[in-house]
Enzyme design. Structure first.
Site, PDB file in Angstrom:
ATOM      1  N   HIS A  75       0.825  -1.221   0.000  1.00 35.90           N
ATOM      2  CA  HIS A  75       0.000   0.000   0.000  1.00 35.90           C
ATOM      3  C   HIS A  75       0.859   1.271   0.000  1.00 35.90           C
ATOM      4  O   HIS A  75       0.496   2.275   0.619  1.00 35.90           O
ATOM      5  CB  HIS A  75      -0.958   0.024   1.199  1.00 35.90           C
ATOM      6  CG  HIS A  75      -1.956  -1.086   1.215  1.00 35.90           C
ATOM      7  ND1 HIS A  75      -3.228  -0.969   0.704  1.00 35.90           N
ATOM      8  CD2 HIS A  75      -1.863  -2.363   1.672  1.00 35.90           C
ATOM      9  CE1 HIS A  75      -3.883  -2.103   0.852  1.00 35.90           C
ATOM     10  NE2 HIS A  75      -3.070  -2.973   1.427  1.00 35.90           N
ATOM     11  N   ASN A 148     -10.334  -2.797   2.432  1.00 32.39           N
ATOM     12  CA  ASN A 148     -10.019  -2.776   1.007  1.00 32.39           C
ATOM     13  C   ASN A 148     -11.292  -2.517   0.199  1.00 32.39           C
ATOM     14  O   ASN A 148     -12.385  -2.481   0.758  1.00 32.39           O
ATOM     15  CB  ASN A 148      -9.435  -4.127   0.577  1.00 32.39           C
ATOM     16  CG  ASN A 148      -7.973  -4.283   0.975  1.00 32.39           C
ATOM     17  OD1 ASN A 148      -7.293  -3.310   1.287  1.00 32.39           O
ATOM     18  ND2 ASN A 148      -7.491  -5.518   0.958  1.00 32.39           N
ATOM     19  N   TYR A 362       0.774  -4.220  12.182  1.00 33.50           N
ATOM     20  CA  TYR A 362       0.700  -2.789  11.846  1.00 33.50           C
ATOM     21  C   TYR A 362       1.474  -1.920  12.837  1.00 33.50           C
ATOM     22  O   TYR A 362       2.106  -0.944  12.454  1.00 33.50           O
ATOM     23  CB  TYR A 362      -0.758  -2.338  11.725  1.00 33.50           C
ATOM     24  CG  TYR A 362      -1.417  -2.883  10.474  1.00 33.50           C
ATOM     25  CD1 TYR A 362      -1.618  -4.255  10.326  1.00 33.50           C
ATOM     26  CD2 TYR A 362      -1.815  -2.058   9.438  1.00 33.50           C
ATOM     27  CE1 TYR A 362      -2.196  -4.775   9.191  1.00 33.50           C
ATOM     28  CE2 TYR A 362      -2.404  -2.571   8.297  1.00 33.50           C
ATOM     29  CZ  TYR A 362      -2.591  -3.937   8.181  1.00 33.50           C
ATOM     30  OH  TYR A 362      -3.155  -4.453   7.045  1.00 33.50           O
TER      31      TYR A 362
HETATM   32 FE1  HDE Z   1      -2.439  -4.782   5.475  1.00 31.63          FE
HETATM   33  N1  HDE Z   1      -0.638  -3.983   5.930  1.00 31.63           N
HETATM   34  N2  HDE Z   1      -1.771  -6.600   6.079  1.00 31.63           N
HETATM   35  N3  HDE Z   1      -4.186  -5.656   4.886  1.00 31.63           N
HETATM   36  N4  HDE Z   1      -3.125  -3.033   4.849  1.00 31.63           N
HETATM   37  C1  HDE Z   1      -0.307  -2.689   5.792  1.00 31.63           C
HETATM   38  O1  HDE Z   1       0.790  -1.417   7.434  1.00 31.63           O
HETATM   39  C2  HDE Z   1      -0.646  -6.811   6.779  1.00 31.63           C
HETATM   40  C3  HDE Z   1      -4.552  -6.955   5.079  1.00 31.63           C
HETATM   41  C4  HDE Z   1      -4.378  -2.739   4.413  1.00 31.63           C
HETATM   42  O2  HDE Z   1      -3.218   3.479   3.995  1.00 31.63           O
HETATM   43  C5  HDE Z   1       1.027  -2.351   6.417  1.00 31.63           C
HETATM   44  O3  HDE Z   1       1.082   0.759   7.866  1.00 31.63           O
HETATM   45  C6  HDE Z   1      -0.568  -8.196   7.193  1.00 31.63           C
HETATM   46  C7  HDE Z   1      -5.955  -7.136   4.913  1.00 31.63           C
HETATM   47  C8  HDE Z   1      -4.469  -1.348   4.051  1.00 31.63           C
HETATM   48  O4  HDE Z   1      -1.612   3.333   5.499  1.00 31.63           O
HETATM   49  C9  HDE Z   1       1.456  -3.679   7.047  1.00 31.63           C
HETATM   50  C10 HDE Z   1      -1.690  -8.786   6.695  1.00 31.63           C
HETATM   51  C11 HDE Z   1      -6.450  -5.892   4.608  1.00 31.63           C
HETATM   52  C12 HDE Z   1      -3.204  -0.822   4.311  1.00 31.63           C
HETATM   53  C13 HDE Z   1       0.323  -4.592   6.657  1.00 31.63           C
HETATM   54  C14 HDE Z   1      -2.451  -7.779   5.999  1.00 31.63           C
HETATM   55  C15 HDE Z   1      -5.330  -4.990   4.598  1.00 31.63           C
HETATM   56  C16 HDE Z   1      -2.391  -1.897   4.816  1.00 31.63           C
HETATM   57  C17 HDE Z   1       2.007  -1.687   5.526  1.00 31.63           C
HETATM   58  C18 HDE Z   1      -2.108 -10.252   6.814  1.00 31.63           C
HETATM   59  C19 HDE Z   1      -7.881  -5.513   4.300  1.00 31.63           C
HETATM   60  C20 HDE Z   1      -2.737   0.588   4.060  1.00 31.63           C
HETATM   61  C21 HDE Z   1       2.098  -0.255   6.008  1.00 31.63           C
HETATM   62  C22 HDE Z   1      -2.241 -10.679   8.143  1.00 31.63           C
HETATM   63  C23 HDE Z   1      -8.815  -5.791   5.379  1.00 31.63           C
HETATM   64  C24 HDE Z   1      -3.011   1.493   5.214  1.00 31.63           C
HETATM   65  C25 HDE Z   1       1.283  -0.206   7.181  1.00 31.63           C
HETATM   66  C26 HDE Z   1      -2.580   2.890   4.879  1.00 31.63           C
HETATM   67  C27 HDE Z   1      -1.056  -1.756   5.219  1.00 31.63           C
HETATM   68  C28 HDE Z   1       0.317  -5.868   7.050  1.00 31.63           C
HETATM   69  C29 HDE Z   1      -3.658  -8.067   5.336  1.00 31.63           C
HETATM   70  C30 HDE Z   1      -5.504  -3.616   4.284  1.00 31.63           C
HETATM   71  C31 HDE Z   1       2.816  -4.189   6.658  1.00 31.63           C
HETATM   72  C32 HDE Z   1       0.552  -8.832   7.975  1.00 31.63           C
HETATM   73  C33 HDE Z   1      -6.744  -8.431   5.079  1.00 31.63           C
HETATM   74  C34 HDE Z   1      -5.670  -0.621   3.497  1.00 31.63           C
HETATM   75  O5  HDE Z   1       1.538  -3.581   8.432  1.00 31.63           O
END
Ligand code: HDE
Length: 710
Positions: A75, A148, A362
């Site tokens: 993202h 999402n 996060y």
């Molecule tokens: Fe994320 N995801 N994600 N994700 N995600 C990040 O956090 C992660 C997942 C989502 O505009 C990171 O601050 C893991 C699902 C959005 O700043 C990180 C897993 C969904 C955004 C991270 C998921 C998301 C992130 C990268 C599996 C939808 C952007 C930077 C367990 C429900 C937020 C940050 C923004 C961002 C990890 C799965 C949505 C690395 C480990 C499911 C919208 O922490």
């Protein structure tokens, strides 16, 4: 051309204000020392070496050297905006959260939309999931709904996330391709991990190439809990429904937009807000009582499953409006930190194993991205409530905590800060009964990997199905390994035979009857293979109409961009008649002329040009209008870029209207069958054009449009 509330005016005002303020400001160092030369370093003589002593140079350059922070691992490319949330009706029977019970509140929000795979500088129209993260600054603390634009996720357990992301990111040996899933490593992973197939088919659909960030849905994805005052729990899924409807571009447009305007979505969001066309989404909830947890054919804790709206309707409870652009991209959009772990009393987690992993990830990622544990003190991340606790020090501590005590319990500090009572709104986790063995495994209730992708596909209109077949064909066509393509074809066939056949034909391959097992196992592992194999497709619901974009809102042309093709001598009366009606409906008309500057109408008046034909492209507009005027049309007919502009609009199934001599211009193009085409309007009333634009596209045109060589 004066558009109502055009961004230019506001921008001008801001610049004037900035200049006014700036007049009173004197340049200083970060220590407040006044500076009178920021162009020249301190030297030993006019032509001599620069002196180490030059603290002005060192401060300026050192700061510059450290201007970047690590981009988000996923993202990275995002756009943000401020706004507020209002509740239509109290849902106190489900939740005690203030934002869900107090209809008088206007809760401030900050939203960040993003693509997933690309780097910070990648183009907006990548085929990808879009992040839809909302930070609610509530009176009881900050709640982040980090979702999402698709209602499900690729994987069921957080443990697989690094593998998923490593497979979709550019390949590690050559860092290719950027912001694209169409490559071997991604399909190697997807074809071997059948749980991904549901989210994957959504990515093959038009949802992955939205027309605008303002025209896409948002989903919390996981099942969460709502907790009421009595401590009762209800399962809940969160939905954002855009007031403008859910609309997408075609793949051919997406590819071209990425070249013509890589900031297409970011610009669209920014300009709409600047012009006062504030984007709005309604918040909906699907509520499942605690006792109904096991009544579905799928597991509520499985994030690769949606709850069909046909089974549990969405209850609309409030509205979010985005009405302010950030002042500074870095300070706000880049530094904002969303954490699924930011929740407030009245909302709680479930045991969804993906959500559970996110609760760790996060906070952890912010430590390296934002540099330490005090990221909550950055202005965009500060809650609007006061905060008091015994956490101290660390990198970039911005506060000056007072007093002798930083521990609990204490008597020297009068016992402060006191613990909050439940009656004072303290957070209390839902007391879920757990009696289980500690195991490293996955529930068998997660093994249905094919039913919901099939339900999604069955629920779509024919044009949406065709786009999906084309997307699979494109993506797999970009893979180089036949084994990967065949494994994917086999998987697609488990979703829909006919779809697999179409894709196989495009690839010049056959759909295999079998593939080597196992698929969902680590190769060589000893775990019980059968336990993790997908079970046979079930058909518990023929279709779910909420899944198709053909059922969205088609009642507005607000903020639609209309390209008006003109040269000197265009008919002013044709233009005025159309403009009055279209602008009343909120559309934005832009003059596209052979050159910049001004263009003269048939009444000899000069009009400002919005874009010369060499600086813009058809794909940046929703519809085309060609006013009459012989002189104007004679010029346009001889400019190939205008013909291309119209051909592309036709190919992309957009509405095209022409008046009087404008028809002669259409005759020069590849536009065919236009007498039967509801979105090609010759000498028709503006109302008809409005109706055609509101339909977004005339997909019935697809069979002929696809043959246009534009
Ligand atoms: Fe994320 N995801 N994600 N994700 N995600 C990040 O956090 C992660 C997942 C989502 O505009 C990171 O601050 C893991 C699902 C959005 O700043 C990180 C897993 C969904 C955004 C991270 C998921 C998301 C992130 C990268 C599996 C939808 C952007 C930077 C367990 C429900 C937020 C940050 C923004 C961002 C990890 C799965 C949505 C690395 C480990 C499911 C919208 O922490």
């Amino acid at each position: 051309m004066a558009n109502k509330g055009a961004p230019k005016n506001k921008k001008k005002q801001q610049l004037e204000q900035f200049e006014k303020d700036a007049k009173h400001n004197v340049m200083t160092t970060n220590q407040g020392v006044k500076v009178n030369d920021t162009n020249n370093s301190l030297k030993a003589g006019e032509r001599g070496a620069t002196l180490l002593e030059d603290f002005l140079l060192r401060e300026k350059i050192t700061h510059f050297d450290h201007e970047r922070i690590p981009e988000r691992i996923v993202h990275a490319r995002g756009s943000g905006a401020h706004g507020y949330f209002e509740l239509y009706k109290s849902i106190k029977k489900y939740s005690k959260a203030g934002i869900f019970t107090d209809t008088k509140r206007k809760t401030p929000v900050f939203v960040r939309f993003s693509t997933v795979a690309g780097s910070k500088g990648s183009a907006d129209l990548a085929r990808d999931v879009r992040g839809f993260a909302v930070k609610f600054y509530t009176e009881e603390g900050t709640w982040d709904l980090v979702g999402n634009n698709m209602p499900i996720f690729f994987i069921q357990d957080a443990m697989k996330f690094p593998d998923l992301i490593h497979s979709v990111k550019p390949e590690p040996n050559n860092e290719i391709p950027q912001a694209a899933s169409a490559h071997d490593t991604f399909y190697d992973f997807v074809s071997r991990s059948t749980e991904t197939l549901h989210n994957h088919i959504w990515v093959m659909s038009d949802r992955a190439i939205p027309r605008s960030l303002r025209m896409m849905e948002g989903f919390g994805i996981h099942t969460f809990r709502l907790i009421n005052k009595e401590g009762e729990s209800f399962f809940v899924k969160f939905h954002w429904k855009p007031k403008l409807g859910v609309h997408s571009v075609t793949w051919d447009e997406a590819v071209k937009i990425n070249g013509a305007d890589p900031d297409f979505h970011r610009r669209d969001l920014w300009e709409a807000i600047e012009a006062g066309h504030y984007p709005e989404w309604e918040l909906g909830i699907q509520v499942v009582p605690q006792n109904d947890e096991h009544k579905f054919e799928f597991d509520l804790l499985d994030p690769t499953k949606l709850i069909p709206e046909e089974l549990v309707p969405v209850e609309v409870i409030g509205k979010m409006t985005l009405n302010r652009n950030p002042e500074n991209f870095f300070a706000e959009t880049e530094q904002v930190a969303f954490l699924p772990g930011h929740i407030i009393p009245g909302i709680d987690f479930t045991n969804d194993p993906l959500l559970q992993g996110r609760l760790f990830s996060y906070r952890d990622t912010q430590l390296s991205r934002l540099g330490g544990p005090n990221f909550h003190q950055i202005p965009i991340n500060r809650p609007i409530t006061e905060t008091h606790n015994n956490q101290r020090d660390g990198h970039m501590q911005m506060d000056i905590p007072k007093g002798q005590t930083a521990y609990f319990p204490n008597s020297l500090g009068d016992g402060c800060p006191h613990l909050a009572k439940m009656s004072e709104g303290a957070f209390h986790s839902f007391e879920e009964r757990i009696d289980a063995k500690k195991v490293r495994t996955r529930s068998e209730s997660f093994n249905d990997h094919y039913s919901q992708p099939a339900l999604f596909y069955r629920s779509l209109a024919d044009w949406e199905k065709q786009h999906i077949a084309e997307a699979y064909t494109f993506e797999l066509g970009k893979c180089t390994q036949q084994g990967i393509k065949e494994r994917m074809l086999y998987q697609i066939a488990q979703i829909d035979d006919d779809l697999a056949k179409k894709v196989a034909e495009g690839l010049g391959l056959k759909v295999p009857k079998n593939i080597e097992a196992p698929i969902n196992q680590a190769i060589g592992a000893d775990a019980d293979v059968n336990k993790h194999q997908p079970i046979k497709k079930k058909n518990y619901l023929e279709s779910d109409s909420a899944l198709s974009q053909s059922r969205t809102n088609f009642n507005s042309i607000a903020t639609r961009q209309i390209g008006v093709l003109v040269a000197d001598g265009f008919s002013m009366s044709d233009y005025k008649e159309m403009k009055t009606v279209l602008e009343k409906e909120g559309a934005i008309l832009k003059f596209i002329a052979p050159r910049g500057g001004t263009v003269k109408c048939d009444e000899n008046m000069e009009h400002e040009v919005d874009a010369s034909i060499v600086t813009t492209e058809s794909v940046l507009f929703d519809a085309v209008y060609i006013p009459g005027g012989k002189k104007s049309i004679d010029v346009l007919k001889n400019e190939s870029k205008y013909l291309k502009f119209i051909n592309e609009a036709f190919k992309h199934c957009k509405a095209i209207a022409a008046m009087a001599e404008g028809e002669n211009l259409i005759d020069e193009t590849f536009v065919v069958n236009y007498k039967d085409d509801k979105a090609i309007l010759i000498n028709e009333k503006p109302k008809k054009f409005v109706e055609a634009i509101a339909k977004h596209r005339n997909w019935d045109r697809m069979p002929v449009a696809s043959k246009v060589p534009a």
